[in-house]
Write an enzyme that holds these catalytic residues in place. Sequence first.
Site, mmCIF file in Angstrom:
data_model
loop_
_atom_site.group_PDB
_atom_site.id
_atom_site.type_symbol
_atom_site.label_atom_id
_atom_site.label_comp_id
_atom_site.label_asym_id
_atom_site.label_seq_id
_atom_site.Cartn_x
_atom_site.Cartn_y
_atom_site.Cartn_z
ATOM 1 N N GLY A 152 0.835 -1.209 0.000
ATOM 2 C CA GLY A 152 0.000 0.000 0.000
ATOM 3 C C GLY A 152 0.863 1.249 0.000
ATOM 4 N N ASP A 212 0.745 1.671 9.138
ATOM 5 C CA ASP A 212 0.390 0.840 10.300
ATOM 6 C C ASP A 212 1.492 0.820 11.367
ATOM 7 O OD1 ASP A 212 -1.695 0.278 8.591
ATOM 8 O OD2 ASP A 212 -0.988 -1.723 8.064
ATOM 9 N N MET A 232 -7.360 3.277 10.243
ATOM 10 C CA MET A 232 -6.711 2.067 9.712
ATOM 11 C C MET A 232 -5.636 1.577 10.681
ATOM 12 S SD MET A 232 -6.264 2.714 5.670
ATOM 13 C CE MET A 232 -7.545 2.292 4.509
HETATM 14 O O1 F6P Z 1 -1.403 -1.661 5.383
HETATM 15 C C1 F6P Z 1 -1.828 -0.373 5.082
HETATM 16 C C2 F6P Z 1 -3.330 -0.306 4.984
HETATM 17 O O2 F6P Z 1 -3.672 1.041 4.711
HETATM 18 C C3 F6P Z 1 -4.070 -0.826 6.218
HETATM 19 O O3 F6P Z 1 -4.059 0.081 7.282
HETATM 20 C C4 F6P Z 1 -5.431 -1.082 5.619
HETATM 21 O O4 F6P Z 1 -6.132 -2.073 6.342
HETATM 22 C C5 F6P Z 1 -5.102 -1.576 4.219
HETATM 23 O O5 F6P Z 1 -3.803 -1.104 3.917
HETATM 24 C C6 F6P Z 1 -6.046 -1.122 3.145
HETATM 25 O O6 F6P Z 1 -5.666 -1.719 1.955
HETATM 26 P P1 F6P Z 1 -6.276 -1.353 0.522
HETATM 27 O O7 F6P Z 1 -5.484 -0.169 0.010
HETATM 28 O O8 F6P Z 1 -6.063 -2.583 -0.272
HETATM 29 O O9 F6P Z 1 -7.714 -1.001 0.734
#
Ligand code: F6P
Length: 363
Positions: A14, A142, A184
């Site tokens: 991410g 995170d 998040m």
């Molecule tokens: O790991 C980073 C993060 O932003 C988490 O906090 C969250 O659960 C996840 O990625 C969201 O992922 P995506 O961008 O696939 O929705």
Amino acid sequence: MGETKRIGILTSGGDCAGLNAAIRAVVHHAVGTYGWEVVGIGHATQGLMSRPIEVVSLTPAGVDRLLIQGGTILGTTNRGNPFAFPMADGTTKDRSADIAAGYHLLGLDALIGIGGDGSLAILHKLAKLGGMNFVGIPKTIDNDVGSTERSIGFDTAVNIATEAIDRLHFTAASHNRVMILEVMGRDAGHIALNSGIAGGAHIILLPEIPYDIEVVCEQVRKRQASGSNYSIAVISEAVCTVGGEVVTHQQQFGECRLGGIGQHLADEIGKRTGAETRVTVLGHVQRGGIPSPLDRVLASAFGVAAVDLAVSGQFDRVVTWQNRQVVSVPIEEIVSTYRTISPEDTLVKTARGLNICLGDRMG
Ligand code: F6P
């Protein structure tokens, strides 16, 4: 004179604020200090497996304004495990050899990968199998990468969440409401705990501390009884009840994604206390925007240190932040640890000392 040495750089997993600042630092140090060449690889390992390879030459002049730019100029992905890569016909295929071939076709002397715990583990495995000289830089909002006190992107996410809480105080007080902010962080509550304390939340729920809804409601009632007409609750997306219940929702590609706990709690609190509740889901806003000064400094320090490792031939290592120093550690150490919040954490104690409800009966 020997041939110019070449570093490849990619971002994986991410996105978050500060990735471009790290790319900029790598380019400035590798080119400016050592006279090495730097190429950027598009969309993580997918760029190395595609033919033609997704690659772009990076120069100091071209990366000048990257310090403040959000996202990643190289593109990224948090899907498509290269060892079981989803193919167009619905099957999966091990593409690891294509990635290693891409690295060697580019004539790279080293690969710097900026990623979270999952990406760094995959890149480590790929590097070992494919004979790639790898150096890692940790990033993730995170802040759950082991062995480093900070990862790129975390500070900006905390700033964004704190600003949201600051704003919620005024509207909550104006309407006598209980305001829920869902943040998040996956299975680590660092964003919730840090922003909750910084923003003066009255309730903070973390994945590491299972919550009892009655304890949460008691805090709301206590505040009502003492004349405080509103409450702010910051909820980490992966919190679970003492019975282990987690709220998830199904999304695209059949994947089970986190999210939705805020509304669930708002309904419960409303039902049990009679308070009017509202929910704000901060979502990907936490990943976007201009990196904070701290993230820019961290990304710059990591980028410079990663180049020093690559140039001095110290591979299979990751740069980390420990006691205001950049320290490199073996990548095995990073991929075998996951940094969550211990119940003994100093900020857990701080929150309890401030009479913030953490959802359990310890406070
Ligand atoms: O790991 C980073 C993060 O932003 C988490 O906090 C969250 O659960 C996840 O990625 C969201 O992922 P995506 O961008 O696939 O929705």
